[in-house]
Design a protein around this motif. Structure first.
Motif, PDB file in Angstrom:
ATOM      1  N   SER A  73       0.850  -1.189   0.000  1.00 15.24           N
ATOM      2  CA  SER A  73       0.000   0.000   0.000  1.00 15.24           C
ATOM      3  C   SER A  73       0.885   1.238   0.000  1.00 15.24           C
ATOM      4  N   VAL A  76      -2.871   4.875   1.797  1.00  9.58           N
ATOM      5  CA  VAL A  76      -3.581   4.427   3.002  1.00  9.58           C
ATOM      6  C   VAL A  76      -3.643   2.898   3.004  1.00  9.58           C
ATOM      7  N   ALA A  77      -4.280   2.324   4.017  1.00  7.44           N
ATOM      8  CA  ALA A  77      -4.409   0.864   4.060  1.00  7.44           C
ATOM      9  C   ALA A  77      -5.309   0.383   2.922  1.00  7.44           C
ATOM     10  N   HIS A  78      -4.869  -0.656   2.242  1.00 11.46           N
ATOM     11  CA  HIS A  78      -5.660  -1.255   1.166  1.00 11.46           C
ATOM     12  C   HIS A  78      -5.625  -2.764   1.335  1.00 11.46           C
ATOM     13  N   THR A  90      -4.529  -7.887   3.352  1.00 14.86           N
ATOM     14  CA  THR A  90      -4.593  -6.439   3.536  1.00 14.86           C
ATOM     15  C   THR A  90      -3.204  -5.941   3.917  1.00 14.86           C
ATOM     16  N   GLU A  92      -0.947  -2.481   5.438  1.00 11.90           N
ATOM     17  CA  GLU A  92      -0.954  -1.170   6.097  1.00 11.90           C
ATOM     18  C   GLU A  92      -0.153  -0.185   5.247  1.00 11.90           C
ATOM     19  N   PRO A  93      -0.398   1.128   5.425  1.00 15.21           N
ATOM     20  CA  PRO A  93       0.316   2.122   4.606  1.00 15.21           C
ATOM     21  C   PRO A  93       1.833   1.926   4.648  1.00 15.21           C
ATOM     22  N   CYS A 113     -10.817  -4.301  -3.545  1.00 15.69           N
ATOM     23  CA  CYS A 113     -10.218  -3.846  -2.293  1.00 15.69           C
ATOM     24  C   CYS A 113     -11.227  -4.072  -1.167  1.00 15.69           C
ATOM     25  N   VAL A 115     -10.905  -3.128   1.926  1.00 11.56           N
ATOM     26  CA  VAL A 115     -10.753  -2.113   2.972  1.00 11.56           C
ATOM     27  C   VAL A 115     -11.418  -0.820   2.501  1.00 11.56           C
ATOM     28  N   CYS A 117     -11.318   2.387   1.857  1.00  7.16           N
ATOM     29  CA  CYS A 117     -10.129   3.238   1.808  1.00  7.16           C
ATOM     30  C   CYS A 117     -10.405   4.668   1.365  1.00  7.16           C
ATOM     31  N   GLY A 118     -11.617   4.987   1.003  1.00  7.57           N
ATOM     32  CA  GLY A 118     -11.921   6.360   0.593  1.00  7.57           C
ATOM     33  C   GLY A 118     -13.080   6.419  -0.383  1.00  7.57           C
ATOM     34  N   HIS A 121     -13.281   3.987  -3.297  1.00  3.10           N
ATOM     35  CA  HIS A 121     -13.056   2.593  -2.891  1.00  3.10           C
ATOM     36  C   HIS A 121     -13.806   1.564  -3.747  1.00  3.10           C
TER      37      HIS A 121
END
Ligand SMILES: [Cu+2]
Length: 162
Positions: A73, A76-78, A90, A92-93, A113, A115, A117-118, A121
Motif C-alpha cells: 500500500s 492508506v491501508a488497502h 490487507t 498497512e500504509p 479492495c 478495505v 479506503c476512501g 473505494h
C-alpha cells in the motif's frame, strides 16, 4: 477406361480418412482439454495499491502456477480480495503483505479492495487472469496426427507406384 469398384471404394476410404483427419486436427487445436498444466511455475508478483488502483491492474498467470502476490500500500491501508478464489490480504500504509495460492482454476477473476479506503473505494478493482496452460498437449496431439498423416501419404504413394 473406368476405374474398378475396388478402386472407387479405396478412393472413398481415403476421402473418409482425410475428412476424419481434418476433424481431429481441428478438435485438437480448438477444443477445451481436461488436462491441467504440465509444469507449474513459481510466480512472485509485486502489486502496488494506491490512489484507488492496483499496479499492475491485470495479473496474468498459468493454471497450476504457485502464485505469491506481494501487496504494497503506497498511501492508506488497502487490501486485495480475489473473486472466485475467496482469498484476501490487507496491507498497512507503506508496508507489504503477501498471499500465496495455487492458481488451480482458469478464468478471469476480479480483484477488489476489501478495505474502505476512501471515496473511490468501490472502483478499486483489478483482474487476475489464469490461462489454461494446455498448449503442450495440443502441440503433442497435432504432432502425433502429423506423423499419422505422413504415414498415410506414404502408403498412398507406395500403392500408386506399385
Ligand atoms: Cu482500497
Amino acid at each position: 477406361m473406368s476405374a474398378g469398384i475396388g478402386e472407387r471404394i479405396r478412393t472413398i476410404e481415403i476421402g473418409f480418412f482425410w475428412a476424419l483427419f481434418g476433424l481431429l486436427a481441428t478438435f485438437l487445436a480448438l477444443a477445451p482439454l481436461p488436462v491441467a498444466a504440465a509444469i507449474p511455475a513459481e510466480r512472485r508478483i509485486q502489486v502496488k495499491a494506491g490512489d484507488f488502483a492496483y499496479t499492475p491492474g491485470v495479473i496474468t498467470v498459468n493454471r497450476g502456477d504457485h502464485v505469491t502476490l506481494e501487496l504494497i500500500s503506497t498511501d492508506v491501508a488497502h487490501g486485495l480480495y480475489i473473486d472466485g478464489y475467496a482469498l484476501q490480504v490487507t496491507s498497512e500504509p507503506g508496508q507489504s503483505a503477501s498471499l500465496s495460492f495455487t492458481a488451480d482454476h482458469a478464468g478471469t477473476f476480479r480483484l477488489r479492495c476489501p478495505v474502505a479506503c476512501g471515496d473511490l473505494h468501490p472502483f478499486m478493482i483489478g483482474k487476475l487472469k489464469v490461462k489454461p496452460d494446455d498448449l503442450f498437449w495440443r502441440i503433442s496431439g497435432l504432432a502425433v496426427l502429423a506423423v499419422l498423416g505422413a504415414l498415410m501419404l506414404h502408403r498412398q504413394t507406395a500403392r500408386r507406384t506399385v
